[in-house]
Design a protein around this motif. Structure first.
Motif, mmCIF file in Angstrom:
data_model
loop_
_atom_site.group_PDB
_atom_site.id
_atom_site.type_symbol
_atom_site.label_atom_id
_atom_site.label_comp_id
_atom_site.label_asym_id
_atom_site.label_seq_id
_atom_site.Cartn_x
_atom_site.Cartn_y
_atom_site.Cartn_z
ATOM 1 N N LEU A 53 1.050 -1.121 0.010
ATOM 2 C CA LEU A 53 -0.041 -0.043 -0.081
ATOM 3 C C LEU A 53 0.987 1.162 -0.074
ATOM 4 O O LEU A 53 1.784 1.150 0.444
ATOM 5 C CB LEU A 53 -0.842 -0.072 1.201
ATOM 6 C CG LEU A 53 -1.899 -1.461 1.355
ATOM 7 C CD1 LEU A 53 -2.640 -1.163 2.837
ATOM 8 C CD2 LEU A 53 -2.814 -1.306 0.337
ATOM 9 N N SER A 64 0.439 -4.534 3.637
ATOM 10 C CA SER A 64 -0.854 -4.277 4.010
ATOM 11 C C SER A 64 -1.318 -5.247 5.294
ATOM 12 O O SER A 64 -0.442 -5.673 5.616
ATOM 13 C CB SER A 64 -2.020 -4.727 2.979
ATOM 14 O OG SER A 64 -1.530 -6.265 2.667
ATOM 15 N N SER A 70 1.875 -5.785 8.877
ATOM 16 C CA SER A 70 0.898 -4.735 8.921
ATOM 17 C C SER A 70 1.427 -3.401 8.977
ATOM 18 O O SER A 70 0.980 -2.426 9.745
ATOM 19 C CB SER A 70 -0.061 -5.060 10.024
ATOM 20 O OG SER A 70 -0.796 -6.351 9.821
#
Length: 103
Positions: A53, A64, A70
């Motif tokens: 992202l 992502s 994350s």
């Protein structure tokens, strides 16, 4: 006029054809240059990412939520930059962390 639970005019906030309300954070985004197509934190940790992202506030590229690190969400928590987009150029998918939905 339709009102939501906060007494706000829902009609004025909605998108075209009854779509979900428009995210005001999109209006605040500067034009940014995207970083390298890799998650620097994953590379440093030896992790593999599922999807990348790009932060639409600063151009930072990170993995992502469906990746082990994350790191895009971690970037949001550190910076309060609200909107990310899929790095792939063929998609228009964007996510607002503040609203918790695609925008």
């Amino acid at each position: 006029m339709a009102l939501d639970v906060y007494g706000m005019n829902v009609t004025a906030r909605s998108g075209p054809n009854g779509q979900a309300p428009r995210c005001d954070h999109l209006d605040l985004l500067p034009s940014v240059e995207r970083g390298a197509p890799e998650c620097q934190q994953c590379l440093a940790s030896g992790l593999a990412w599922t999807r990348l992202l790009v932060c639409l506030t600063c151009g930072w590229v990170a993995c992502s939520d469906d990746s082990p690190g994350s790191h895009a969400r971690e970037h949001y928590r550190e910076t309060d930059h609200p909107v990310v987009a899929a790095l792939e150029s063929e998609t228009t998918w964007r996510w607002c962390y503040i609203h918790g939905k695609a925008v």
